[in-house]
Design an enzyme around this catalytic site. Structure first.
Site, PDB file in Angstrom:
ATOM      1  N   SER A 180       0.832  -1.210   0.000  1.00 19.52           N
ATOM      2  CA  SER A 180       0.000   0.000   0.000  1.00 19.52           C
ATOM      3  C   SER A 180       0.871   1.267   0.000  1.00 19.52           C
ATOM      4  O   SER A 180       1.763   1.417  -0.827  1.00 19.52           O
ATOM      5  CB  SER A 180      -0.948  -0.054   1.199  1.00 19.52           C
ATOM      6  OG  SER A 180      -2.018   0.837   1.063  1.00 19.52           O
ATOM      7  N   ASP A 225      -8.721  -6.771  -4.563  1.00 19.33           N
ATOM      8  CA  ASP A 225      -8.424  -5.625  -3.704  1.00 19.33           C
ATOM      9  C   ASP A 225      -9.470  -4.531  -3.885  1.00 19.33           C
ATOM     10  O   ASP A 225      -9.767  -4.120  -5.011  1.00 19.33           O
ATOM     11  CB  ASP A 225      -7.038  -5.091  -4.057  1.00 19.33           C
ATOM     12  CG  ASP A 225      -6.507  -4.058  -3.070  1.00 19.33           C
ATOM     13  OD1 ASP A 225      -7.262  -3.618  -2.199  1.00 19.33           O
ATOM     14  OD2 ASP A 225      -5.324  -3.708  -3.198  1.00 19.33           O
ATOM     15  N   HIS A 264      -7.142  -6.368   0.227  1.00 22.88           N
ATOM     16  CA  HIS A 264      -6.002  -5.455   0.274  1.00 22.88           C
ATOM     17  C   HIS A 264      -4.938  -5.941   1.255  1.00 22.88           C
ATOM     18  O   HIS A 264      -3.737  -5.813   0.997  1.00 22.88           O
ATOM     19  CB  HIS A 264      -6.480  -4.054   0.657  1.00 22.88           C
ATOM     20  CG  HIS A 264      -5.412  -3.004   0.562  1.00 22.88           C
ATOM     21  ND1 HIS A 264      -4.796  -2.664  -0.617  1.00 22.88           N
ATOM     22  CD2 HIS A 264      -4.829  -2.222   1.518  1.00 22.88           C
ATOM     23  CE1 HIS A 264      -3.901  -1.726  -0.405  1.00 22.88           C
ATOM     24  NE2 HIS A 264      -3.887  -1.441   0.884  1.00 22.88           N
TER      25      HIS A 264
END
Length: 277
Positions: free
Chosen positions: A88, A223, A251
């Site tokens: 991320s 995701d 995610h």
């Protein structure tokens, strides 16, 4: 099928970098599995995150936020090359570390991570993602007043509904509970701060630094935090980047599909790390 316990001849050092509001704790399954397979796994806390002692208002710049990673890579013994794994928002910290220390990086792996492109400021990737997901995307996440006037923009923390629906929707319920308990407010440094030198410098990432590294992007198909379509958009902006895929994960792929992720990371390291230790 390869498993965590598969014996391998080469042993690698994986440096694991978390995303926004999280900490090194979110890698607990992957770090355990990598160590069980005979590798080193260093799960870092960025400044002000996880168990790091800094207060939010003490971390004034993205450089300071990324300092734990920069210091860890700089301290690697001569001849050791680590595999940096970003998740991320951690993609920006990994990109900065690769730019500074390309000779110490065997590969940079972006797992559903923000992957900036050469010739553009890193914040441009964040700007594009926010435009892609649109207003209201962060649901019940909350902003706070900034305590330190030297820091532009407002810190925020993910809301439990956002986490449940966008980040952890395929993860075990226990991991969602753990995440809600352990996340901390964070400054993004990518929005609301036109003066943030590292994030806004279009000349920061160079061909000889970041561009010289072996980069691999792991697309996470289900995701909802960084949708797969946007993940592929980032890949398209960086020709030559290798691509892997993981299905059936959210995610928080290190929690929802740790076996598949660990196996893929080891295969990437086996391919790209020529230094046996």
């Amino acid at each position: 099928m390869a498993t965590w316990e598969t014996k391998r001849q080469r042993h690698h050092h994986f440096v694991l970098v978390h995303g926004m509001c999280h900490g090194g704790w979110c890698w607990y399954k992957a770090a355990t599995a990598l160590r069980r397979a005979g590798h080193r796994a260093t799960a870092l806390d960025m400044a002000g995150c996880g168990r790091h002692p800094a207060r939010l208002a003490d971390v004034r710049t993205f450089e300071e936020y990324s300092r734990p990673l920069l210091d860890a890579v700089a301290a690697l013994p001569a001849g050791e090359r680590a595999v940096l794994v970003a998740h991320s928002h951690g993609g920006y910290s990994v990109a900065l570390a690769v730019e500074r220390f390309p000779d110490k990086v065997a590969a940079a792996v972006f797992v559903a991570a923000s992957m900036p492109a050469l010739g553009r400021p890193m914040a441009a990737t964040s700007d594009e993602l926010l435009a892609y997901v649109g207003p209201g995307f962060f649901m019940d996440s909350k902003e706070f007043e900034q305590e330190n006037p030297e820091i532009k923009g407002k810190p925020f923390i993910f809301g439990p509904n956002f986490m449940a629906q966008r980040l952890y929707h395929l993860s075990p319920a226990e991991d969602l509970t753990l995440g809600i308990m352990l996340i901390r407010p964070a400054n993004a440094f990518t929005t609301g701060n036109p003066d943030e030198a590292v994030m806004r410098d279009a000349k920061l990432l160079t061909e000889d630094g970041y561009g010289s590294a072996r980069r691999v992007f792991v697309v996470v198909e289900e995701d909802q935090g960084i949708p797969a379509e946007f993940q592929r958009h980032m890949v398209a902006q960086s020709p030559g980047v290798e691509v892997g895929e993981i299905t059936g994960a959210d995610h928080m792929v290190m929690l929802s599909r740790p076996v598949e992720l660990v196996d893929l990371l080891i295969r990437i390291a086996d391919k790209h790390n020529s230094s046996n230790r």
